[in-house]
Design a protein around this motif. Structure first.
Motif, PDB file in Angstrom:
ATOM      1  N   VAL A  87       0.831  -1.200   0.000  1.00  0.00           N
ATOM      2  CA  VAL A  87       0.000   0.000   0.000  1.00  0.00           C
ATOM      3  C   VAL A  87       0.867   1.252   0.000  1.00  0.00           C
ATOM      4  O   VAL A  87       1.920   1.311   0.640  1.00  0.00           O
ATOM      5  N   ASP A 117      -0.046  -0.767  -4.538  1.00  0.00           N
ATOM      6  CA  ASP A 117      -1.453  -0.622  -4.148  1.00  0.00           C
ATOM      7  C   ASP A 117      -2.278  -1.800  -4.652  1.00  0.00           C
ATOM      8  O   ASP A 117      -3.275  -1.640  -5.359  1.00  0.00           O
ATOM      9  N   SER A 146      -6.381   1.739  -1.472  1.00  0.00           N
ATOM     10  CA  SER A 146      -5.581   1.274  -2.606  1.00  0.00           C
ATOM     11  C   SER A 146      -6.394   1.143  -3.887  1.00  0.00           C
ATOM     12  O   SER A 146      -5.847   0.772  -4.929  1.00  0.00           O
TER      13      SER A 146
END
Length: 299
Positions: A14, A60, A257
Motif C-alpha cells: 500500500v 497498491d 488502494s
C-alpha cells in the motif's frame, strides 16, 4: 487428495499506510497486532496472531494470499503435486515464515500470476480478541478469514488450478448482464462450509484483486460499519444489498488502494453431501447499487 482448508491471511502493498490503518481500524473494526521496523502493519480479527499485513510500497494491490493446510506433511505433499502439474513451488525462508507468523510456508503463483502462499501452523495470540467497533466479532474459525475475488483471462485454467490441485469445490456460477450487450461470468469455489473462499470473474481487471470479504456475527454491525464509512467520507462502491447465491447481506467500500472490501453478515453455508450447484442470472437480489448510478433527488 491433499487440499487447502481455508483462507488464512492476506498481504497488501500500500502507498498510504496511515490512510489504510484509519480505514481498517476505524472503519472495519480490525485491531493492530504489530508495528514493524520496515513500516509494515499487522492486523488481527480473531485469535490468530495476524490476518492482514499492510506493507509500504507503490503497487497498491494484493501482495500475497495465504491458504492454510492442516499439517506439514500435507503441505509438502501439496507442494509436490503442484510442481508435478507444472506449478513450481518453493519453500520460503524461515524469515518469511516468521513474518507471516506461521510454522512453514511454500510459495507458488496461480495461472493468473497471483502470488499464493500455502502454509501450516498459524500462531495464536496470547491476548483475547475484542473489537470495540464489532462487538459480535468476525466469522472465521474453520471458515477462515473470508473470501477473495480475482479477474482472469483463462477461467478454465483457473478453475482447474483451484479445484483439481488445491481441492476446492464448485459452489455455483453467476452469469449476469451488467450492461446492454455485456455479460460477466463469475465462478464461486468453496474449501469449507463458507459459501466461497475464492471467486473469479472471466474478465481483465486493473489489479490482481477485485475485493476481499470480511463477515461479522450480527447484521447491526454491518449497518454500523456502513454508517462509519459514510461519516468518514469513505467511497461506497456498492450500497447495502443481498447476493442471490451466498445470501450475504453486505456493502462494498473502496479501500485506500482502489480495490474493494465487502463487509457482510449472514452468509449461506454449504454441506457438500446435499449441495446442488446452480447458475444465477443476477449479482444481487436487491441493492448493491453503485451510488453514481442512483437517481438524484427530484429526478
Amino acid at each position: 487428495m491433499t487440499i487447502i482448508s481455508r483462507l488464512g491471511y492476506l498481504g497488501f502493498e500500500v502507498s498510504n499506510p496511515p490512510a489504510w490503518e484509519r480505514f481498517a481500524v476505524e472503519g472495519l473494526g480490525l485491531v493492530v497486532s504489530e508495528r514493524r521496523a520496515d513500516g509494515s502493519l499487522a492486523l488481527r480479527m480473531d485469535d490468530q496472531a495476524q490476518r492482514i499485513v499492510l506493507s509500504p510500497g507503490t503497487r497498491d494491490d494484493l501482495a500475497y494470499v495465504g491458504f492454510e493446510v492442516e499439517s506439514e506433511t500435507s503441505l509438502q505433499q501439496l507442494s509436490e503435486n503442484l510442481t508435478r502439474a507444472g506449478f513450481a513451488t518453493t519453500k520460503a525462508s524461515s524469515d518469511v515464515a516468521r513474518a507471516r507468523r506461521v510454522a512453514r510456508v511454500h510459495q507458488v503463483a496461480d495461472p493468473n500470476g497471483v502470488p499464493i502462499e500455502l502454509f501450516c501452523g498459524p500462531e495464536r495470540s496470547n491476548e483475547p480478541f475484542r473489537s470495540p467497533l464489532v462487538p459480535s466479532g468476525f466469522v472465521t474459525g474453520n471458515e477462515g478469514l473470508g473470501h477473495v475475488v480475482f479477474g482472469t483471462m483463462d477461467p478454465q485454467a483457473t478453475e482447474r488450478f483451484y479445484c483439481e490441485l488445491l481441492g476446492m469445490r464448485l459452489s455455483d456460477r453467476i452469469e449476469a448482464e451488467l450492461a446492454p450487450g455485456f455479460s460477466l461470468l463469475i465462478t464461486f469455489l468453496h474449501a469449507n462450509p463458507r459459501h466461497h473462499t475464492v471467486a473469479f470473474a472471466a474478465a481483465p481487471m486493473p489489479k490482481r484483486i477485485h475485493h476481499f470479504m470480511l463477515e461479522v456475527g450480527a447484521m447491526d454491525d454491518v449497518g454500523r460499519a456502513y454508517d462509519r464509512c459514510l461519516k468518514a467520507g469513505v467511497e461506497i462502491a456498492n450500497t447495502l444489498g443481498v447476493h442471490p447465491n451466498d445470501r450475504m447481506f453486505s456493502f462494498y467500500a473502496r479501500t485506500p488502494s482502489g480495490f474493494d472490501v465487502e463487509f457482510g453478515w449472514g452468509g449461506r453455508k454449504i454441506d457438500d453431501a446435499t449441495w446442488k450447484v446452480e447458475r444465477y442470472d443476477q449479482t444481487s437480489i436487491w441493492g448493491h447499487h453503485m451510488p453514481a448510478m442512483l437517481p438524484s433527488r427530484g429526478a
